[in-house]
Scaffold this motif. Sequence first.
Motif, PDB file in Angstrom:
ATOM      1  N   GLY A 386       0.789  -1.224   0.000  1.00 52.34           N
ATOM      2  CA  GLY A 386       0.000   0.000   0.000  1.00 52.34           C
ATOM      3  C   GLY A 386       0.818   1.270   0.000  1.00 52.34           C
ATOM      4  O   GLY A 386       0.295   2.322   0.370  1.00 52.34           O
ATOM      5  N   ASP A 406      -4.660   0.069   2.414  1.00 55.57           N
ATOM      6  CA  ASP A 406      -5.202  -0.897   1.466  1.00 55.57           C
ATOM      7  C   ASP A 406      -4.091  -1.414   0.556  1.00 55.57           C
ATOM      8  O   ASP A 406      -3.441  -0.643  -0.153  1.00 55.57           O
ATOM      9  CB  ASP A 406      -6.292  -0.238   0.626  1.00 55.57           C
ATOM     10  N   TYR A 408      -1.921  -2.659  -2.534  1.00 52.90           N
ATOM     11  CA  TYR A 408      -2.024  -2.384  -3.955  1.00 52.90           C
ATOM     12  C   TYR A 408      -1.841  -3.664  -4.776  1.00 52.90           C
ATOM     13  O   TYR A 408      -1.082  -4.558  -4.396  1.00 52.90           O
ATOM     14  CB  TYR A 408      -0.977  -1.357  -4.392  1.00 52.90           C
ATOM     15  N   HIS A 422      -4.227   3.392  -8.462  1.00 53.95           N
ATOM     16  CA  HIS A 422      -3.818   2.096  -7.937  1.00 53.95           C
ATOM     17  C   HIS A 422      -5.034   1.184  -7.824  1.00 53.95           C
ATOM     18  O   HIS A 422      -6.058   1.576  -7.257  1.00 53.95           O
ATOM     19  CB  HIS A 422      -3.185   2.226  -6.542  1.00 53.95           C
ATOM     20  N   THR A 424      -6.622  -1.907  -5.906  1.00 57.10           N
ATOM     21  CA  THR A 424      -6.372  -2.401  -4.558  1.00 57.10           C
ATOM     22  C   THR A 424      -6.971  -3.792  -4.356  1.00 57.10           C
ATOM     23  O   THR A 424      -7.781  -4.264  -5.144  1.00 57.10           O
ATOM     24  CB  THR A 424      -6.967  -1.450  -3.508  1.00 57.10           C
ATOM     25  N   GLU A 430      -7.809   3.580  -6.328  1.00 55.98           N
ATOM     26  CA  GLU A 430      -7.380   4.706  -5.491  1.00 55.98           C
ATOM     27  C   GLU A 430      -6.640   5.719  -6.350  1.00 55.98           C
ATOM     28  O   GLU A 430      -5.670   5.385  -7.016  1.00 55.98           O
ATOM     29  CB  GLU A 430      -6.490   4.167  -4.376  1.00 55.98           C
ATOM     30  N   SER A 442     -11.585   7.721  -4.175  1.00 55.35           N
ATOM     31  CA  SER A 442     -11.426   6.359  -4.642  1.00 55.35           C
ATOM     32  C   SER A 442     -12.658   5.963  -5.432  1.00 55.35           C
ATOM     33  O   SER A 442     -13.774   6.313  -5.052  1.00 55.35           O
ATOM     34  CB  SER A 442     -11.234   5.376  -3.465  1.00 55.35           C
ATOM     35  N   ARG A 453     -10.432  -8.283  -6.174  1.00 53.75           N
ATOM     36  CA  ARG A 453      -9.272  -7.399  -6.291  1.00 53.75           C
ATOM     37  C   ARG A 453      -9.226  -6.769  -7.679  1.00 53.75           C
ATOM     38  O   ARG A 453      -9.908  -7.207  -8.602  1.00 53.75           O
ATOM     39  CB  ARG A 453      -7.986  -8.180  -6.013  1.00 53.75           C
TER      40      ARG A 453
END
Length: 574
Positions: A386, A406, A408, A422, A424, A430, A442, A453
């Motif tokens: 993260g 969180d 990545y 990103h 997550t 994000e 986000s 994911r």
Amino acid sequence: TKNLVKIKPFWSYHAGELKIGVVEKKIDLHLERRDVAMLCSLSGVVPEEPVVSSRTGHMYEKRLIEKHLAVTGGKCPQTGEDMREEELIAVKTAGPAVKPLTPAATGIPGLLLQMQTEWDSTMLGVFRLRQELLATRQELAQALYQYDAACRVIAKLLMENERLKNSGGPATTVEERGTTDAGASQAGTIQGAVSTANGMDGRHRGEGHDDKGWKDEMKMEDIEDKDRGLDKEVLNRISARGDDQLIQRKARKVSPGLAPPERISDFKETLSVRWDQGPSAATTALDTTLKGDRLIAGYEDGSIRTLEAGSSQLVEVSPGSEYGAVSFLSMNQVDTNSALSVHRSDTVQIWRGTTSSRVETGLTGALTGVSFLAEHRFGIAASVNGKWSFLDLEKNEVLSSRGKDDPYCSLGVHGDGLLIGHGTLSGLVEMWDLKSMTSPMSFMPEGNSLRGRVPSVCFSENGYYLVSLMTAVEDRPARLIQWDLRKLETVAEHPLKDPNPLVARMDFSGSYIAVLSDTRMDVVHTKKKKLKQIWSVETTEPVSSIAWGTDAEWLSAGTKDGRIQCYGSTATGI
């Protein structure tokens, strides 16, 4: 009416003669009889248990007047004065009253007419209720829109406040930065939006804005890493490059040679090349220039090969790396002889021709991506814990580091170099603004409490859209999601057959999205806020990476057996 006779006596004397007699006269007498009905003053019907108010003399049904007094606190329904139950006097009757039938209810036609009348009144009542419901919905939508606008304003003020704290100078507005015209091309255009998950579709959004609806989630969290941020020189350089990219993108037009969907739907394998044999020759990563005229490939032994598109000829071959297999590649779009690579040992190297040097990232844990910025002196690296770092590639320094809790899974960089995204582990995308080094929001799919994911995120070259992948979870399939960065909402979603998608790549025009999964490759066409699959192929050998060619004329794939395959409608490609 009765006929009566009226008798009137008379006498007269005439000419010495006396006359005496009577006159009969018929008259008409009209008699009218009015019956006084004993009806309840509240319901207007004959009461079953009548009572009379000793104060006003009105008659009521006992149960109705008792309920009325209980509701109104003891007020007379006729005069509004105080009234008590003790004042009600029961009316004695000879026996239980039998409600008389009206003449219309004594026959079947009359009953049918009554039922029809009741049905009509019921339908009219339902219609009025629908009208009231629609009016209430419109009022609610307006209230939600105003609430959403207020949240955006608050988020913008918080961003400016954070920028002021980090820079130590006066905050600048979005308009002053010149970013409103380009929408998502600048980080200042990212406005916070609060949307209710499980429902308003965005979605939203409004939306059109209501049932789509946008329904987006904003998370304003404190940054854990107390870094001082970027200095003014770095900010000026990336801002200037971002402005240049914005001007170039606005002047750019779609290539007339862009492959149409019909041609892509006819893609087939047109070329397959392999230079080495054995497990160390497995192709593990691919990347191309934005226009697709040059391609680089990373291999299991850590080496990198550069190829010219259209000739299938190797331009450069770098030696193997001591850091192991190449996991990710990022080609320098300004100097195509330069590239960044992430190796399995979680080491980043920068390649200049056939020579390489290690890049310090200041990160721990497995790296999830690396990329040049538009100002190619700088780069971004991210890790699974993260955290991400802003790198000065010339000085080999970490200028700043940020992150959240969180973990990545993937990294994407906007074409202007001022915004990064990103994917997550929790299913969010994000977003980070590099000018302020803050995460203003986000992205989260609307109406989705179960989230897989996000293994891949990718920005379109025009800077307006973002695509992300989401793996399957329970009974929800894997999905390809397209976001509009100007409106901060979901544009479209497309379900994927493979539950574990790996990579999504947009072509230079942003018209096509290639999706790589464990067992297949798909191409999805983006048009008019819709995603439509136009090509797919099941892979016989595991494929590790994909890349688009010039004008989407071909699609390359790197396989675990060391081949680079080219798919197209003709024998063109790498």
